[in-house]
Design a protein around this motif. Sequence first.
Motif, mmCIF file in Angstrom:
data_model
loop_
_atom_site.group_PDB
_atom_site.id
_atom_site.type_symbol
_atom_site.label_atom_id
_atom_site.label_comp_id
_atom_site.label_asym_id
_atom_site.label_seq_id
_atom_site.Cartn_x
_atom_site.Cartn_y
_atom_site.Cartn_z
ATOM 1 N N SER A 1 67.853 32.204 72.519
ATOM 2 C CA SER A 1 66.529 31.580 72.639
ATOM 3 C C SER A 1 65.567 32.415 73.476
ATOM 4 O O SER A 1 64.354 32.262 73.364
ATOM 5 N N ARG B 1 64.632 34.755 70.401
ATOM 6 C CA ARG B 1 63.654 33.667 70.399
ATOM 7 C C ARG B 1 63.887 32.716 69.230
ATOM 8 O O ARG B 1 62.974 32.277 68.540
ATOM 9 N N LEU C 1 61.406 30.029 67.610
ATOM 10 C CA LEU C 1 60.696 29.331 68.675
ATOM 11 C C LEU C 1 59.399 30.053 69.007
ATOM 12 O O LEU C 1 59.338 31.291 68.977
ATOM 13 N N ASP D 1 56.267 28.779 73.847
ATOM 14 C CA ASP D 1 56.477 27.584 74.668
ATOM 15 C C ASP D 1 57.827 26.923 74.415
ATOM 16 O O ASP D 1 58.141 25.909 75.041
ATOM 17 N N GLY D 2 58.618 27.469 73.478
ATOM 18 C CA GLY D 2 59.921 26.900 73.186
ATOM 19 C C GLY D 2 59.913 25.862 72.091
ATOM 20 O O GLY D 2 60.946 25.240 71.818
ATOM 21 N N PRO E 1 64.614 27.161 76.939
ATOM 22 C CA PRO E 1 63.194 26.887 76.653
ATOM 23 C C PRO E 1 62.742 25.561 77.258
ATOM 24 O O PRO E 1 63.490 24.578 77.256
ATOM 25 N N TRP F 1 62.976 22.141 75.122
ATOM 26 C CA TRP F 1 64.206 21.806 74.408
ATOM 27 C C TRP F 1 64.368 20.291 74.241
ATOM 28 O O TRP F 1 64.970 19.827 73.263
#
Length: 476
Positions: free
Chosen positions: A204, A244, A264, A267-268, A385, A388
């Motif tokens: 991530s 990511r 992602l 900002d996640g 992130p 999540w």
Amino acid sequence: MSEGPRLAVIGAGPAGLVAALAAAARGVAVTLVDAAPDAGGQFYRQPAAGLGARRPQALHHQWRTWERLRDGLAAHVAAGRITHLTEHHVWCVERESAVPDAAADARAAASFTVHALLGPEQEESVAVRADAVLLATGGYEKVLPFPGWTLPGVVTAGGAQAMLKSGLVLPGRTAVVAGTGPLLMPVAVGLAAAGAKVAALVESADPRDLVRHARVLAAHPDKLAEGARYAAELARYRVRAHVRHAVVAAHGTDRLEAVTVAALDPDGRVREGSEWRIPCDSLAVGHGMLPHTDLAETLGCRLDGVSVAVDDEQRTDVPGVWAAGETTGVGGAALSLAEGRIAGLSIAARLDSRAPEPRSYARAAKARSGLREFFTAVDTVCAPPDRWVERVGDDTLVCRCEEVPAAAIREAVDDLGAGDVRTVKLLTRAGMGWCQGRMCGPAVAGLAGCPPTPSRRPFARPVPLGVLAREPGELP
């Protein structure tokens, strides 16, 4: 062993081993207490002897370091300087008395009783007396929930590695390794080398963000070379890495059959339309690690965030108690070795009423400082992130022990006014099960929007009532 200063080291991983060796070499009688059947901890975990592994070194790097630790331990045990207690599960450490005079700091300032459950059945307890205690209890994995994460075939990244190292078995034939953090690469390489098809490595974080920490990284060319070797191995085994990205769901009926992976944004959040499925029968997932602090909390040691706070000699603020390794902050085996050596030397000097000799651990102190800075940078980049929680559906189980879904936690916060983890626990039972919140604690805190809080449990693990009802046996 009863004459002279006595040290109890809890945990026989890298930190505990090197501390025990350093203290024993300087005249301290050491009892090394560990839950595993063999020394080494997770990092140096070995296959069971009955499996007849021909090349166990193929499962490890830093094998020569392990050989030196193993042989040193055997020599001290044979000489009677170290008593190594295997399969002893420590559940409580009692601090029995304080020294009231001015010599308190030079001496351990207290006497301790370490209580441990014996053997696989854990139906008997023994007690170890000591003048000082070193907590080298390591860390454990953090796994954040997502739909399908309770399916058979979904394991932690460290769990998959442990299965391979100790049992020489694979969690499945086609694996996906996912989450975030430096553990993912060695796990993916290890599974591929053992014959599994690793369909993807899903990270991530974005490694390019490490460029912001170029000065710190440049000071550790050995770590950069290690990462480059793993990257080359991934390429050799044709393991495709997706940075990511995240596994946002696992699918299957009786067991895992596939996972959904999505890209992602910064900002996640999941990028709309980026999802795709990967067929697999195993998923090794992890989102970093957390220190084991149960025993430290019971003793009243101060925490620095989620880690045990220590000074330059690895001393906690409780006289007679030192801590080293992952329990003071997760940073890998090299950092644990440096901290363990400093702690062992400090303990030996303090128990003998001599001031520590700075030159004797100057190299370890320098390594500790640099490695702490290095892993602080890595942890900053490899944090899960922020968004999540938005991917956790209301019907997703968060507390597996008590089968508490995310909806119950959100209701406790939004409708019932819970503002901390303890209140959420009282309202939903999340964290009241067998693991006492060790698995679900970070997820509950994240969903509740509040920081995790120390538990201060009286016991570090479940204890049979029969053990509490009878006087424990005592070892010298």
